[in-house]
Design an enzyme around this catalytic site. Structure first.
Site, mmCIF file in Angstrom:
data_model
loop_
_atom_site.group_PDB
_atom_site.id
_atom_site.type_symbol
_atom_site.label_atom_id
_atom_site.label_comp_id
_atom_site.label_asym_id
_atom_site.label_seq_id
_atom_site.Cartn_x
_atom_site.Cartn_y
_atom_site.Cartn_z
ATOM 1 N N PRO A 171 0.791 -1.223 0.000
ATOM 2 C CA PRO A 171 0.000 0.000 0.000
ATOM 3 C C PRO A 171 0.824 1.275 0.000
ATOM 4 C CG PRO A 171 -0.134 -1.090 2.136
ATOM 5 C CD PRO A 171 0.568 -2.028 1.201
ATOM 6 N N ASN A 172 0.339 2.219 -0.781
ATOM 7 C CA ASN A 172 0.855 3.576 -0.907
ATOM 8 C C ASN A 172 2.178 3.666 -1.656
ATOM 9 O OD1 ASN A 172 -1.349 4.803 0.563
ATOM 10 N ND2 ASN A 172 -0.455 3.834 2.363
ATOM 11 N N ARG B 272 4.951 11.032 -2.663
ATOM 12 C CA ARG B 272 4.502 10.826 -1.288
ATOM 13 C C ARG B 272 5.659 11.028 -0.314
ATOM 14 N NH1 ARG B 272 4.271 5.062 1.472
ATOM 15 N NH2 ARG B 272 3.504 5.680 3.504
ATOM 16 N N TYR C 105 10.804 9.117 1.543
ATOM 17 C CA TYR C 105 10.908 8.118 0.474
ATOM 18 C C TYR C 105 11.641 8.608 -0.769
ATOM 19 C CZ TYR C 105 7.436 5.825 3.372
ATOM 20 O OH TYR C 105 6.781 5.255 4.431
ATOM 21 N N ASN D 246 8.007 -5.450 -0.376
ATOM 22 C CA ASN D 246 7.838 -4.281 0.474
ATOM 23 C C ASN D 246 6.353 -4.227 0.780
ATOM 24 O OD1 ASN D 246 7.535 -1.788 1.693
ATOM 25 N ND2 ASN D 246 8.980 -0.757 0.350
ATOM 26 N N ALA E 37 2.775 -0.720 5.140
ATOM 27 C CA ALA E 37 2.187 -0.758 6.487
ATOM 28 C C ALA E 37 1.699 -2.154 6.877
ATOM 29 C CB ALA E 37 1.052 0.250 6.592
ATOM 30 N N HIS F 191 3.504 -4.434 9.515
ATOM 31 C CA HIS F 191 3.333 -4.295 10.958
ATOM 32 C C HIS F 191 1.979 -4.798 11.456
ATOM 33 C CE1 HIS F 191 6.722 -1.757 10.015
ATOM 34 N NE2 HIS F 191 5.942 -1.030 9.245
ATOM 35 N N ASP G 196 1.677 -15.735 6.993
ATOM 36 C CA ASP G 196 1.266 -17.098 6.662
ATOM 37 C C ASP G 196 1.409 -17.396 5.170
ATOM 38 O OD1 ASP G 196 0.712 -17.438 9.345
ATOM 39 O OD2 ASP G 196 -1.472 -17.332 9.109
ATOM 40 N N GLU H 19 12.214 -9.252 2.792
ATOM 41 C CA GLU H 19 11.433 -8.082 3.198
ATOM 42 C C GLU H 19 12.290 -6.835 2.973
ATOM 43 O OE1 GLU H 19 9.932 -6.047 7.355
ATOM 44 O OE2 GLU H 19 10.040 -8.234 7.285
ATOM 45 N N HIS I 254 12.408 -2.399 2.981
ATOM 46 C CA HIS I 254 11.846 -1.083 3.324
ATOM 47 C C HIS I 254 12.772 -0.010 2.794
ATOM 48 C CE1 HIS I 254 8.803 -2.884 5.819
ATOM 49 N NE2 HIS I 254 9.749 -3.671 6.285
ATOM 50 N N ILE I 255 12.203 1.021 2.232
ATOM 51 C CA ILE I 255 12.976 2.133 1.698
ATOM 52 C C ILE I 255 13.584 2.946 2.842
ATOM 53 C CG2 ILE I 255 12.806 4.283 0.373
ATOM 54 C CD1 ILE I 255 10.489 2.815 -1.209
ATOM 55 N N SER I 256 12.770 3.231 3.841
ATOM 56 C CA SER I 256 13.239 4.012 4.988
ATOM 57 C C SER I 256 13.768 3.075 6.072
ATOM 58 C CB SER I 256 12.102 4.863 5.561
ATOM 59 O OG SER I 256 11.116 4.041 6.173
ATOM 60 N N ARG J 213 11.806 5.576 12.898
ATOM 61 C CA ARG J 213 10.476 6.167 12.730
ATOM 62 C C ARG J 213 9.587 5.832 13.925
ATOM 63 N NH1 ARG J 213 8.410 5.022 6.939
ATOM 64 N NH2 ARG J 213 7.028 6.732 7.536
ATOM 65 N N ARG K 269 6.276 1.025 13.878
ATOM 66 C CA ARG K 269 6.967 0.498 12.701
ATOM 67 C C ARG K 269 8.163 -0.380 13.068
ATOM 68 N NH1 ARG K 269 4.826 3.255 8.274
ATOM 69 N NH2 ARG K 269 4.074 5.340 8.772
#
Length: 141
Positions: free
Chosen positions: A10-11, A18, A23, A72, A75, A78, A85, A96, A98-100, A105, A109
């Protein structure tokens, strides 16, 4: 040729516009083209959805036939036991991403519900986190 499925949650369709202070201002589509050019020995497929169920469906559909998945989950990282699963249910290794740096943060998170199901986690290197994940999947280890 190695087949890699890249999945954004998402996003992440809004990368480049954004929260650019977090990001960056580069679009994901532009970055993806440069990643594909840098790794011509890989077939890199891309999927993005804001829907948890669609992410799960994509993991199920591709997770038995690709050499690796770069995920990625945004949200959902978390909050989603269902994604955890789904990752456990397939045979393809998942990294997994993550950009940040999620650990600098908000405290919510700092906990990943999917990390334990993944081969590894890469966070905090901007869009280059995807390249690092690809390198990890291509590594013979």
């Amino acid at each position: 040729m190695k087949k890699i499925q890249l999945i954004n949650g998402p996003n992440l369709n809004l990368l480049g516009v954004r929260e650019t202070s977090v990001y960056g201002d580069a679009s994901f589509e532009g970055y993806l083209q440069s990643l594909k050019a840098k790794y011509p020995q890989c077939e890199i497929a891309y999927f993005q959805s804001n829907s948890e169920g669609e992410l799960i469906d994509k993991i199920h559909k591709t997770g038995f036939m690709v050499d690796g998945i770069i995920l990625n989950a945004g949200a959902y990282t978390h909050t989603s036991v269902a994604l955890h699963d789904a990752i456990k249910a397939v045979t393809s290794p998942v990294v997994e991403v993550h950009i940040s740096n999620v650990y600098t943060r908000e405290p919510f998170r700092h906990k990943s519900l999917i990390a334990a199901a993944c081969k590894g986690v890469i966070a905090g290197f901007g869009l280059d986190s995807y390249r690092l994940a690809l390198e990890a999947l291509l590594s013979p280890k």
